[in-house]
Design a protein around this motif. Sequence first.
Motif, PDB file in Angstrom:
ATOM      1  N   SER A 160      88.276 106.197  -7.871  1.00  0.00           N
ATOM      2  CA  SER A 160      89.780 106.200  -8.739  1.00  0.00           C
ATOM      3  C   SER A 160      90.045 107.650  -9.422  1.00  0.00           C
ATOM      4  O   SER A 160      90.875 108.119  -9.551  1.00  0.00           O
ATOM      5  N   LEU A 161      88.849 108.195  -9.807  1.00  0.00           N
ATOM      6  CA  LEU A 161      89.067 109.612 -10.294  1.00  0.00           C
ATOM      7  C   LEU A 161      89.564 110.525  -9.381  1.00  0.00           C
ATOM      8  O   LEU A 161      90.314 111.504  -9.718  1.00  0.00           O
ATOM      9  N   HIS A 162      89.063 110.502  -8.111  1.00  0.00           N
ATOM     10  CA  HIS A 162      89.479 111.474  -7.247  1.00  0.00           C
ATOM     11  C   HIS A 162      90.688 111.030  -6.626  1.00  0.00           C
ATOM     12  O   HIS A 162      91.780 112.073  -6.267  1.00  0.00           O
ATOM     13  N   LEU A 163      91.075 109.856  -6.797  1.00  0.00           N
ATOM     14  CA  LEU A 163      92.394 109.682  -6.328  1.00  0.00           C
ATOM     15  C   LEU A 163      93.372 110.086  -7.256  1.00  0.00           C
ATOM     16  O   LEU A 163      94.283 110.567  -6.864  1.00  0.00           O
ATOM     17  N   ASP A 209      97.569 113.977  -8.867  1.00  0.00           N
ATOM     18  CA  ASP A 209      97.962 115.142  -9.698  1.00  0.00           C
ATOM     19  C   ASP A 209      98.363 116.432  -8.939  1.00  0.00           C
ATOM     20  O   ASP A 209      99.253 116.996  -8.944  1.00  0.00           O
ATOM     21  N   TYR A 210      97.328 116.748  -8.184  1.00  0.00           N
ATOM     22  CA  TYR A 210      97.606 118.056  -7.070  1.00  0.00           C
ATOM     23  C   TYR A 210      98.990 117.958  -6.149  1.00  0.00           C
ATOM     24  O   TYR A 210      99.398 118.616  -6.099  1.00  0.00           O
ATOM     25  N   LEU A 211      99.014 116.457  -5.754  1.00  0.00           N
ATOM     26  CA  LEU A 211     100.168 116.284  -4.806  1.00  0.00           C
ATOM     27  C   LEU A 211     101.417 116.641  -5.475  1.00  0.00           C
ATOM     28  O   LEU A 211     102.315 117.200  -5.046  1.00  0.00           O
ATOM     29  N   LYS A 212     101.511 116.068  -6.924  1.00  0.00           N
ATOM     30  CA  LYS A 212     102.839 116.254  -7.656  1.00  0.00           C
ATOM     31  C   LYS A 212     102.833 117.924  -7.924  1.00  0.00           C
ATOM     32  O   LYS A 212     104.186 118.248  -8.091  1.00  0.00           O
ATOM     33  N   LEU A 213     101.927 118.529  -8.131  1.00  0.00           N
ATOM     34  CA  LEU A 213     101.932 119.948  -8.427  1.00  0.00           C
ATOM     35  C   LEU A 213     102.040 120.767  -7.000  1.00  0.00           C
ATOM     36  O   LEU A 213     102.039 121.960  -7.235  1.00  0.00           O
ATOM     37  N   ARG A 214     102.158 120.282  -5.899  1.00  0.00           N
ATOM     38  CA  ARG A 214     102.440 120.797  -4.635  1.00  0.00           C
ATOM     39  C   ARG A 214     101.170 121.543  -4.146  1.00  0.00           C
ATOM     40  O   ARG A 214     101.263 122.725  -3.621  1.00  0.00           O
ATOM     41  N   ARG A 215     100.035 121.290  -4.685  1.00  0.00           N
ATOM     42  CA  ARG A 215      98.899 122.007  -4.328  1.00  0.00           C
ATOM     43  C   ARG A 215      98.120 121.130  -3.383  1.00  0.00           C
ATOM     44  O   ARG A 215      97.203 120.264  -3.447  1.00  0.00           O
ATOM     45  N   PHE A 216      98.632 121.289  -1.875  1.00  0.00           N
ATOM     46  CA  PHE A 216      98.112 120.239  -1.005  1.00  0.00           C
ATOM     47  C   PHE A 216      96.550 120.305  -0.571  1.00  0.00           C
ATOM     48  O   PHE A 216      96.046 119.366  -0.216  1.00  0.00           O
ATOM     49  N   ALA A 225      94.251 121.183  -2.471  1.00  0.00           N
ATOM     50  CA  ALA A 225      93.413 120.620  -3.611  1.00  0.00           C
ATOM     51  C   ALA A 225      93.544 118.954  -3.671  1.00  0.00           C
ATOM     52  O   ALA A 225      92.365 118.199  -3.735  1.00  0.00           O
ATOM     53  N   ALA A 226      94.876 118.570  -3.092  1.00  0.00           N
ATOM     54  CA  ALA A 226      94.923 117.027  -2.908  1.00  0.00           C
ATOM     55  C   ALA A 226      94.102 116.534  -1.702  1.00  0.00           C
ATOM     56  O   ALA A 226      93.678 115.501  -2.040  1.00  0.00           O
ATOM     57  N   ARG A 227      93.958 117.352  -0.794  1.00  0.00           N
ATOM     58  CA  ARG A 227      93.305 117.018   0.434  1.00  0.00           C
ATOM     59  C   ARG A 227      91.644 116.877   0.108  1.00  0.00           C
ATOM     60  O   ARG A 227      91.161 115.964   0.291  1.00  0.00           O
ATOM     61  N   ILE A 228      91.273 117.928  -0.633  1.00  0.00           N
ATOM     62  CA  ILE A 228      90.007 117.884  -1.221  1.00  0.00           C
ATOM     63  C   ILE A 228      89.602 116.438  -1.951  1.00  0.00           C
ATOM     64  O   ILE A 228      88.431 115.769  -1.639  1.00  0.00           O
ATOM     65  N   HIS A 229      90.381 116.257  -2.979  1.00  0.00           N
ATOM     66  CA  HIS A 229      89.961 115.045  -3.481  1.00  0.00           C
ATOM     67  C   HIS A 229      90.315 113.903  -3.081  1.00  0.00           C
ATOM     68  O   HIS A 229      89.769 112.543  -3.225  1.00  0.00           O
ATOM     69  N   LEU A 230      91.315 113.792  -1.999  1.00  0.00           N
ATOM     70  CA  LEU A 230      91.473 112.448  -1.302  1.00  0.00           C
ATOM     71  C   LEU A 230      90.498 112.368  -0.526  1.00  0.00           C
ATOM     72  O   LEU A 230      89.890 111.086  -0.079  1.00  0.00           O
TER      73      LEU A 230
END
Length: 164
Positions: free
Chosen positions: A105-108, A113-120, A122-127
């Motif tokens: 859940s924390l990584h999700l 957050d990173y997706l909303k900030l368009r930092r794809f 970082a979003a991929r890493i946490h996903l």
Amino acid sequence: MEQREVPGDVVMTRIGQAIMLLHAGDREEARNRFGVIWSEIGESGEALHRCTLAHYMADTQDDLEDELAWDLKALKAAESLAGEAAVERAAPHRDAGAVRAFFPSLHLNLAADYLKLRRFGAARIHLDRAWDAAGVVEGDGYGGAVRDGIRRMEQRLRRSVAGE
């Protein structure tokens, strides 16, 4: 994130009360109460308290960078407890299992957050980290909800990267 309260844990009870306010739609009062509790426990409070409070405090934020900052604090607290448990394998910390179940859940949340900030990137890493951590959650309602959330985030990230 499912909260697990230790009997007699006054801080977790207070955090739980603020969570109820948040779920009832009173974000401002929940944010105020979380802020008071955080000022009392701070960066050196018990990891489970810090993790739970920061995780929910993120949901009360109006600014995306503030939401990200609180989600990062939640992850840092969870990692500190996981680190303590690794050092103390013979006698794991009483909250280690609860915190391990928080990682997907924390990584999700961080991926969102990173997706909303368009930092794809970082979003991929946490996903990816959410997928990796999902194996520790049960097949119950919480585990199913987390896995469904990860799948939905996967689709959102793919669409965003593709420019849809």
